[in-house]
Scaffold this motif. Structure first.
Motif, PDB file in Angstrom:
ATOM      1  N   UNK A 112      72.129  59.576  24.177  1.00  0.00           N
ATOM      2  CA  UNK A 112      70.861  58.941  24.520  1.00  0.00           C
ATOM      3  C   UNK A 112      70.271  59.548  25.786  1.00  0.00           C
ATOM      4  N   UNK A 113      68.960  59.638  25.806  1.00  0.00           N
ATOM      5  CA  UNK A 113      68.215  59.906  27.033  1.00  0.00           C
ATOM      6  C   UNK A 113      67.936  58.532  27.635  1.00  0.00           C
ATOM      7  N   UNK A 114      68.417  58.288  28.830  1.00  0.00           N
ATOM      8  CA  UNK A 114      68.440  56.929  29.382  1.00  0.00           C
ATOM      9  C   UNK A 114      67.058  56.263  29.319  1.00  0.00           C
ATOM     10  N   UNK A 115      67.030  55.083  28.726  1.00  0.00           N
ATOM     11  CA  UNK A 115      65.757  54.396  28.503  1.00  0.00           C
ATOM     12  C   UNK A 115      65.224  53.796  29.804  1.00  0.00           C
ATOM     13  N   UNK A 116      63.944  53.401  29.758  1.00  0.00           N
ATOM     14  CA  UNK A 116      63.311  52.699  30.876  1.00  0.00           C
ATOM     15  C   UNK A 116      62.562  51.511  30.283  1.00  0.00           C
ATOM     16  N   UNK A 117      63.159  50.337  30.330  1.00  0.00           N
ATOM     17  CA  UNK A 117      62.551  49.148  29.725  1.00  0.00           C
ATOM     18  C   UNK A 117      61.427  48.616  30.601  1.00  0.00           C
ATOM     19  N   UNK A 118      60.326  48.268  29.955  1.00  0.00           N
ATOM     20  CA  UNK A 118      59.164  47.742  30.676  1.00  0.00           C
ATOM     21  C   UNK A 118      59.261  46.221  30.797  1.00  0.00           C
ATOM     22  N   UNK A 197      65.632  59.000  22.111  1.00  0.00           N
ATOM     23  CA  UNK A 197      64.774  58.292  23.065  1.00  0.00           C
ATOM     24  C   UNK A 197      64.651  56.844  22.600  1.00  0.00           C
ATOM     25  N   UNK A 198      65.237  55.942  23.366  1.00  0.00           N
ATOM     26  CA  UNK A 198      65.277  54.529  23.005  1.00  0.00           C
ATOM     27  C   UNK A 198      64.215  53.774  23.800  1.00  0.00           C
ATOM     28  N   UNK A 199      63.461  52.882  23.136  1.00  0.00           N
ATOM     29  CA  UNK A 199      62.442  52.074  23.823  1.00  0.00           C
ATOM     30  C   UNK A 199      61.570  52.943  24.718  1.00  0.00           C
ATOM     31  N   UNK A 230      67.534  54.973  18.459  1.00  0.00           N
ATOM     32  CA  UNK A 230      68.889  54.971  19.027  1.00  0.00           C
ATOM     33  C   UNK A 230      69.902  54.455  18.009  1.00  0.00           C
ATOM     34  N   UNK A 231      69.851  53.165  17.711  1.00  0.00           N
ATOM     35  CA  UNK A 231      70.887  52.548  16.881  1.00  0.00           C
ATOM     36  C   UNK A 231      70.991  53.167  15.491  1.00  0.00           C
ATOM     37  N   UNK A 232      69.888  53.708  14.993  1.00  0.00           N
ATOM     38  CA  UNK A 232      69.907  54.261  13.633  1.00  0.00           C
ATOM     39  C   UNK A 232      70.421  55.692  13.579  1.00  0.00           C
ATOM     40  N   UNK A 233      70.546  56.363  14.721  1.00  0.00           N
ATOM     41  CA  UNK A 233      70.928  57.778  14.714  1.00  0.00           C
ATOM     42  C   UNK A 233      72.267  58.019  14.009  1.00  0.00           C
ATOM     43  N   UNK A 234      73.328  57.236  14.315  1.00  0.00           N
ATOM     44  CA  UNK A 234      74.577  57.468  13.577  1.00  0.00           C
ATOM     45  C   UNK A 234      74.435  57.240  12.087  1.00  0.00           C
ATOM     46  N   UNK A 235      73.548  56.339  11.683  1.00  0.00           N
ATOM     47  CA  UNK A 235      73.325  56.083  10.259  1.00  0.00           C
ATOM     48  C   UNK A 235      72.596  57.257   9.611  1.00  0.00           C
TER      49      UNK A 235
END
Length: 467
Positions: A112-118, A197-199, A230-235
């Motif tokens: 993951x590229x570290x996310x930045x939650x708003x 890239x998550x969120x 993110x979560x779907x990448x392994x799938x």
């Protein structure tokens, strides 16, 4: 028998149980996972040495799919929290690298590229995210935007200096680790490398890092893949492994064709490009013919994506959906965080046609939904094609997905979130609310359902459903 070893992101049902449920449908597929207790949770790091020992001890696999965050940091959430220095992390990864070199396996890896939650919610971030999260997001957004547009940064930073320094140092550490994986790709340790890239949004330090990694990979002639999600990448990588050496074609069909260029919540690319990128990562070709072997029905949004958790512009299908006669599956993205109630009402008006309907998902973001539905459908299609399809396992899989994405996420979860008591207690108080959905699904799937529900991370987002 195709053999796959997979190291998940963490121990959530969507990252662990769903993989087991998908693999059970295909009797010519053997997916090995580390013991769930070894994986990280919301507050616990993974047992990294235990997972590495597992990887060394399992029978030889044709493919190995690895969440690099699990080995580097102890999990996706831990990647944003742990204080470990870069040399400690590199030491763990060196052990992984040595193990991978000793295995005769094709390696699909993702980081993951570290996310930045708003927002100011520190549930998955360091403690200081409350109250500084939104301001860190604004700092990140405008820093990147000013550089892209070559403008002076007019935003006044209001984040305390020590907090901003810690945050930026954590970002720098994780970014340097991601650059290290490019060397692994260059050396042939990894066959397919994905940065997720998550969120995300249009601007931000995470977007800037993704562009830098992309430029460096291009300059070195390396095929590193940058993906929203993110979560779907392994799938999706599991789908890639399952379909490797096959030539599968899928035709995307958008319920709202004129709106496929719109951008979903929590993402930075159009719905159409999100679909194309997931199909590409899975190794699938796009079928433009009038009679495709598989149709991917995307229940997209006409104007703006709704969000069932935030209560924003909740969408509902406003027309009768026409489903294909040939095999199809459904990615339901009309709303983020759950199903379109009207779509599912139409689907459940008659029994599911086994072999025609290949899958359904409405999990979280658009990328999550598209990637998970694609993996479900591709595995189902190939199992049917080669006569190793387990019908009962497929019904089980669909029961869990509809109970999760439709019954819980789109309906029951709201009452659980707004109860004012602990989420676990609230869930127990609302178990009767599931009965209506269970009855409809029992008829739709032609399967007796006796589900048990729990909240494994003690929050409302992920529900564990055991049949």
């Amino acid at each position: 028998m195709k053999k796959i070893a997979l190291i998940p992101i963490d121990n959530r049902p969507i990252c662990y149980s769903l993989i087991e449920e998908i693999s059970a449908v295909n009797e010519n597929l053997q997916v090995s996972l580390p013991d769930r207790n070894l994986l990280g949770g919301l507050y616990d790091m993974a047992d990294i040495s235990g997972i590495l020992n597992w990887l060394k001890s399992i029978p030889e696999a044709d493919y190995t799919i690895i969440s690099l965050d699990t080995i580097a940091y102890g999990g996706l959430v831990a990647s944003r929290r742990i204080p470990d220095d870069i040399n400690t992390i590199k030491s763990r990864l060196l052990s992984l690298k040595k193990t991978l070199k000793s295995l005769n396996t094709k390696v699909f890896a993702f980081s993951s590229i570290m996310r930045i939650s708003n927002n100011n919610i520190n549930e998955e971030e360091k403690d200081y995210w409350n109250p500084w999260g939104t301001r860190i997001y604004q700092y990140s957004y405008h820093q990147h935007k000013s550089r892209v547009l070559n403008q002076a940064n007019c935003v006044i930073n209001t984040v305390p200096a020590d907090i901003l320094e810690d945050y930026l140092n954590t970002r720098k550490r994780n970014f340097e680790i991601n650059r290290l994986y490019l060397d692994w790709l260059d050396e042939g340790v990894i066959d397919t490398l994905v940065f997720s890239k998550d969120d995300t949004g249009e601007y931000g330090l995470n977007v800037e890092e993704a562009k830098t990694l992309e430029r460096e990979a291009t300059a070195r002639n390396l095929n590193a893949i940058i993906k929203t999600g993110a979560d779907e990448i392994p799938l999706t990588l599991l789908a890639r492994a399952i379909a490797d050496n096959e030539r599968v074609k899928i035709k995307p069909a958008f319920v709202f064709e004129d709106s496929k260029s719109k951008i979903s919540k929590y993402e930075d690319i159009s719905v159409e490009n999100c679909v194309k990128s997931q199909l590409s990562l899975a190794g699938v070709e796009i079928d433009a013919s009038e009679n495709p072997e598989i149709t991917m029905v995307i229940n997209n949004f006409a104007y703006e994506q709704g969000d069932l958790v935030l209560g924003d512009v909740i969408n509902s299908l406003d027309k009768k959906i026409k489903l294909p006669e040939n095999p199809y599956f459904i990615a339901d993205i009309n709303n983020a965080n759950g199903s379109d109630n009207e779509l599912v009402r139409q689907l459940t008006n008659e029994k599911m046609k086994i072999g025609t309907m290949l899958g359904y998902s409405a999990y979280n973001t658009s990328a999550n939904t598209i990637g998970s539905s694609l993996c479900i459908a591709l595995n189902c299609f190939l199992a049917l094609k080669y006569g190793c399809f387990n019908e009962d396992a497929f019904k089980h899989l669909m029961a869990v997905r509809f109970l999760d994405d439709w019954a819980y996420q789109a309906n029951v979860r709201k009452a659980v979130r707004e109860s004012g008591i602990s989420f676990e207690e609230a869930l127990n108080n609302h178990l009767e609310d599931f009965s209506r959905y269970e009855k409809l699904l029992s008829v739709f799937l032609d399967k007796d359902l006796k589900p048990k529900y729990s909240l494994p991370w003690k929050r409302s987002f992920e529900i564990e459903i055991i049949l």
